[in-house]
Design an enzyme around this catalytic site. Structure first.
Site, PDB file in Angstrom:
ATOM      1  N   CYS A  44       0.830  -1.210   0.000  1.00  0.00           N
ATOM      2  CA  CYS A  44       0.000   0.000   0.000  1.00  0.00           C
ATOM      3  C   CYS A  44       0.864   1.261   0.000  1.00  0.00           C
ATOM      4  O   CYS A  44       1.969   1.263   0.520  1.00  0.00           O
ATOM      5  CB  CYS A  44      -0.945   0.138   1.190  1.00  0.00           C
ATOM      6  SG  CYS A  44      -2.102  -1.237   1.333  1.00  0.00           S
ATOM      7  N   GLY A  93       0.593  -0.461  -4.770  1.00  0.00           N
ATOM      8  CA  GLY A  93      -0.679  -1.180  -4.682  1.00  0.00           C
ATOM      9  C   GLY A  93      -1.561  -0.828  -5.861  1.00  0.00           C
ATOM     10  O   GLY A  93      -1.734   0.345  -6.173  1.00  0.00           O
ATOM     11  N   ASN A 139      -0.684   1.689   5.678  1.00  0.00           N
ATOM     12  CA  ASN A 139       0.316   0.863   4.998  1.00  0.00           C
ATOM     13  C   ASN A 139       0.963  -0.015   6.064  1.00  0.00           C
ATOM     14  O   ASN A 139       1.509   0.507   7.036  1.00  0.00           O
ATOM     15  CB  ASN A 139       1.357   1.774   4.337  1.00  0.00           C
ATOM     16  CG  ASN A 139       2.531   1.009   3.725  1.00  0.00           C
ATOM     17  OD1 ASN A 139       3.584   1.569   3.509  1.00  0.00           O
ATOM     18  ND2 ASN A 139       2.354  -0.253   3.428  1.00  0.00           N
ATOM     19  N   GLY A 140       0.894  -1.333   5.870  1.00  0.00           N
ATOM     20  CA  GLY A 140       1.490  -2.258   6.844  1.00  0.00           C
ATOM     21  C   GLY A 140       0.472  -3.302   7.270  1.00  0.00           C
ATOM     22  O   GLY A 140      -0.651  -3.326   6.774  1.00  0.00           O
ATOM     23  N   TYR A 166      13.625  -3.798  -3.378  1.00  0.00           N
ATOM     24  CA  TYR A 166      12.591  -4.008  -4.382  1.00  0.00           C
ATOM     25  C   TYR A 166      11.412  -3.050  -4.331  1.00  0.00           C
ATOM     26  O   TYR A 166      10.992  -2.525  -5.356  1.00  0.00           O
ATOM     27  CB  TYR A 166      12.092  -5.458  -4.230  1.00  0.00           C
ATOM     28  CG  TYR A 166      10.853  -5.790  -5.003  1.00  0.00           C
ATOM     29  CD1 TYR A 166      10.910  -6.020  -6.383  1.00  0.00           C
ATOM     30  CD2 TYR A 166       9.610  -5.868  -4.378  1.00  0.00           C
ATOM     31  CE1 TYR A 166       9.756  -6.312  -7.094  1.00  0.00           C
ATOM     32  CE2 TYR A 166       8.464  -6.173  -5.085  1.00  0.00           C
ATOM     33  CZ  TYR A 166       8.545  -6.393  -6.446  1.00  0.00           C
ATOM     34  OH  TYR A 166       7.415  -6.682  -7.153  1.00  0.00           O
ATOM     35  N   SER A 185      13.192  -3.935 -11.347  1.00  0.00           N
ATOM     36  CA  SER A 185      14.016  -3.675 -10.164  1.00  0.00           C
ATOM     37  C   SER A 185      15.370  -4.374 -10.241  1.00  0.00           C
ATOM     38  O   SER A 185      16.273  -4.025  -9.488  1.00  0.00           O
ATOM     39  CB  SER A 185      13.266  -4.055  -8.890  1.00  0.00           C
ATOM     40  OG  SER A 185      12.727  -5.332  -9.027  1.00  0.00           O
ATOM     41  N   CYS A 224       6.794 -13.027   5.863  1.00  0.00           N
ATOM     42  CA  CYS A 224       6.694 -11.655   6.378  1.00  0.00           C
ATOM     43  C   CYS A 224       5.311 -11.471   6.996  1.00  0.00           C
ATOM     44  O   CYS A 224       4.310 -11.841   6.387  1.00  0.00           O
ATOM     45  CB  CYS A 224       6.882 -10.649   5.243  1.00  0.00           C
ATOM     46  SG  CYS A 224       6.590  -8.938   5.778  1.00  0.00           S
ATOM     47  N   CYS A 248      14.666  -4.181   9.405  1.00  0.00           N
ATOM     48  CA  CYS A 248      14.039  -5.488   9.573  1.00  0.00           C
ATOM     49  C   CYS A 248      14.644  -6.386   8.510  1.00  0.00           C
ATOM     50  O   CYS A 248      14.707  -6.020   7.333  1.00  0.00           O
ATOM     51  CB  CYS A 248      12.524  -5.394   9.372  1.00  0.00           C
ATOM     52  SG  CYS A 248      11.743  -7.033   9.372  1.00  0.00           S
ATOM     53  N   CYS A 286      12.585 -11.778   7.049  1.00  0.00           N
ATOM     54  CA  CYS A 286      12.342 -12.791   6.016  1.00  0.00           C
ATOM     55  C   CYS A 286      13.652 -13.442   5.552  1.00  0.00           C
ATOM     56  O   CYS A 286      13.634 -14.475   4.891  1.00  0.00           O
ATOM     57  CB  CYS A 286      11.573 -12.195   4.843  1.00  0.00           C
ATOM     58  SG  CYS A 286      12.333 -10.698   4.208  1.00  0.00           S
TER      59      CYS A 286
END
Ligand code: SF4
Length: 508
Positions: free
Chosen positions: A5, A32, A106-107, A282, A323, A422, A473, A476
């Protein structure tokens, strides 16, 4: 892999905020593509327009010109919780008494079920984690005399000046802020919110700053004409706003006629910056600035370090659009192998219709990418991509390139292997579906149909980003989750890996 998002907010009386929000959302479309929406206030009432589809599908000139206002928020959505339906399109609006507020998120939250249960909500009452937060804020909204008395006051109750009740309704007296102070410390996970009531725009980041959010200014420094919040800095550039700064993790910024003011909502010991490292790999646009670094430069450096870490003899380096392209340039520069274009991407593809099953996914790749045969035939290729999730894209690309005449295909990935899911708003599936979690490098080479495969190490990824002291973070990649996952995860593989790495001899 899909983004989670894009959010946008603007306070700029007299500046055509609906048009600014449209332009900002258009610049955030990559985050998004399922739905888009905006909420606009003229200082008295909030109007929300949202629908399924791209920003340009949902809004046209007529819709935008029919939304006069002084402040607005906007949202582009890719669903990671809640289904992809109109009900889940954002901004979410809630009426509260005689006022109301709107929210864009967003999240992903990690304690949604516990919060809903605590608030006594039955399963299915809220459609998504964003919907739940809106509900909790509405419940925490302090009551205002005008909520109950407006009709009475408007009828001319004794001792009340005419219009007082209406004025009270127009000025929410910081009630949204008060509700946020109560609700936000209770929610866990990843959130960058934009919010608004009739007179204020707000932005807030979770205490880990997992998802980005920045502040910009319209007009000159000494005479600002408006203020802007956006997931990424290019959304400021396209509307002519100056980048001011990124919001700090755990920071709330409230913007009104007096300009922006900042507040910390979380105790200091809960604040620990952990921006999603995949924003650099990315998700973010190459022209975005995060932690003071332009993403494109970081991606180029990823390629340079990858070339040094995993060199290979080849005739041409090519990136998987889009990307993978900056990292391919970096790989070429560091290796001395010429860079070329091997694949053309259909630029007009919004979202491929993915039906369940691997073969349908592979067909989706063919619809998106097509080889440039004359550039490829007879060549030994280094193919640079940003990440491998299920391996479907890379497998289809390798086959396509060989069919187009490539003699060797060496795959280089500008991030470490994705081996853990994730929970913070990115569509990285369960561990069982992550090929790197289930296959060794030789097995992956055979599965993908490539002559060799190498990943950038985490140390080199961080070196390429080159933001000393910045927190990331990497869950992943490492299984080290900064916020506890929503359910118990079997982390034995992570712990075994730590034991074996610490027992291994130090690299030369
Ligand atoms: Fe980003 Fe991976 Fe962390 Fe998700 S788990 S926020 S994709 S680094």
């Amino acid at each position: 892999m899909k983004e989670a998002c894009g959010v946008f907010g603007v306070y700029a009386p007299g500046k055509g905020v609906a048009q600014l929000t449209f332009d900002g959302l258009y610049a955030l479309q990559h985050r998004g593509q399922e739905s888009a929406g905006m909420a606009v206030s003229d200082g008295e009432a909030i109007t929300v327009v949202k629908d399924m589809g791209l920003v340009t599908t949902v809004f046209d000139e007529r819709t935008v010109s029919c939304l006069p206002g002084a402040l607005a928020i906007g949202h582009t959505r890719y669903s990671t919780t809640g289904d992809s339906s109109w009900r889940n399109a954002q901004p979410v609006y809630r009426p509260v008494g005689r006022a109301g507020f709107a929210l864009g998120h967003n999240g992903n939250l990690t304690n949604t079920a516990a919060l809903a249960a605590k608030a006594g909500m039955l399963p299915g009452v809220v459609a998504s984690d964003s919907d739940l937060v809106a509900e909790l804020i509405a419940l925490a909204y302090p009551s205002h005399p005008a909520d109950g008395e407006a009709d009475e006051l408007a009828l001319g109750a004794p001792g009340v000046a005419p219009g007082d009740a209406e004025e009270a309704l127009r000025n929410p007296d910081g009630r949204l802020e008060q509700a946020l102070r109560e609700v936000l410390p209770k929610i866990e996970g990843a959130f960058s919110f934009v919010l608004m009531d009739a007179t204020q725009v707000m932005g807030v980041r979770d205490p880990h700053g997992l998802r980005p959010l920045c502040l910009g200014r319209l007009g000159p420094d000494d005479d600002p004409e408006g203020w802007v919040l956006a997931s990424e800095s290019p959304a400021l550039d396209v509307i002519g706003a100056r980048f001011v700064r990124e919001l700090e993790p755990g920071e709330l910024v409230v913007i009104d006629a007096m300009g922006p003011r900042s507040e910390r909502l979380f105790p200091e010991d809960e604040v620990e910056p952990n921006l999603c490292i995949f924003e650099f790999v990315y998700f973010a646009r190459p022209d975005s600035r995060l932690y003071g670094r332009e993403v494109h430069g970081a991606r180029r450096r990823m390629g340079e370090l990858l070339a040094r870490q995993a060199p290979v003899d080849a005739d041409m380096v090519m990136g998987v659009p889009e990307s993978g392209v900056p990292a391919a340039e970096g790989f070429a520069r560091a290796s001395g192998i010429p860079v070329g274009q091997g694949l053309v991407k259909n630029r007009y593809i919004g979202r491929t219709f993915i039906t369940p099953g691997q073969s349908a996914r592979a067909d989706g790749v063919r619809r998106k990418l097509n080889p440039l045969r004359e550039n490829i035939a007879g060549k030994r290729l280094v193919v640079v991509d940003d990440s491998i999730v299920r391996g479907t894209t890379q497998r289809a690309v390798a086959r396509m390139l060989r069919e187009a005449g490539a003699t060797e295909v060496h795959l280089r990935i500008s991030s470490p292997p994705l081996v853990w899911p994730c929970f913070y708003g990115i569509d990285i599936p369960e561990r069982d579906d992550l090929v790197a979690a289930n296959m060794s490098i030789p097995e992956l080479e055979a599965f993908l149909g490539v002559d060799s495969l190498a990943y950038l190490s985490l140390e080199n990824l961080q070196a390429a980003i080159d933001a000393p002291g910045a927190g990331f973070c990497t869950a992943c990649l490492t299984g080290e989750y900064p916020v506890a996952p929503p359910f118990e995860l079997d982390l034995r593989a992570r712990d075994e890996h730590h034991v074996s790495s610490s027992a291994a001899p130090a690299p030369a």
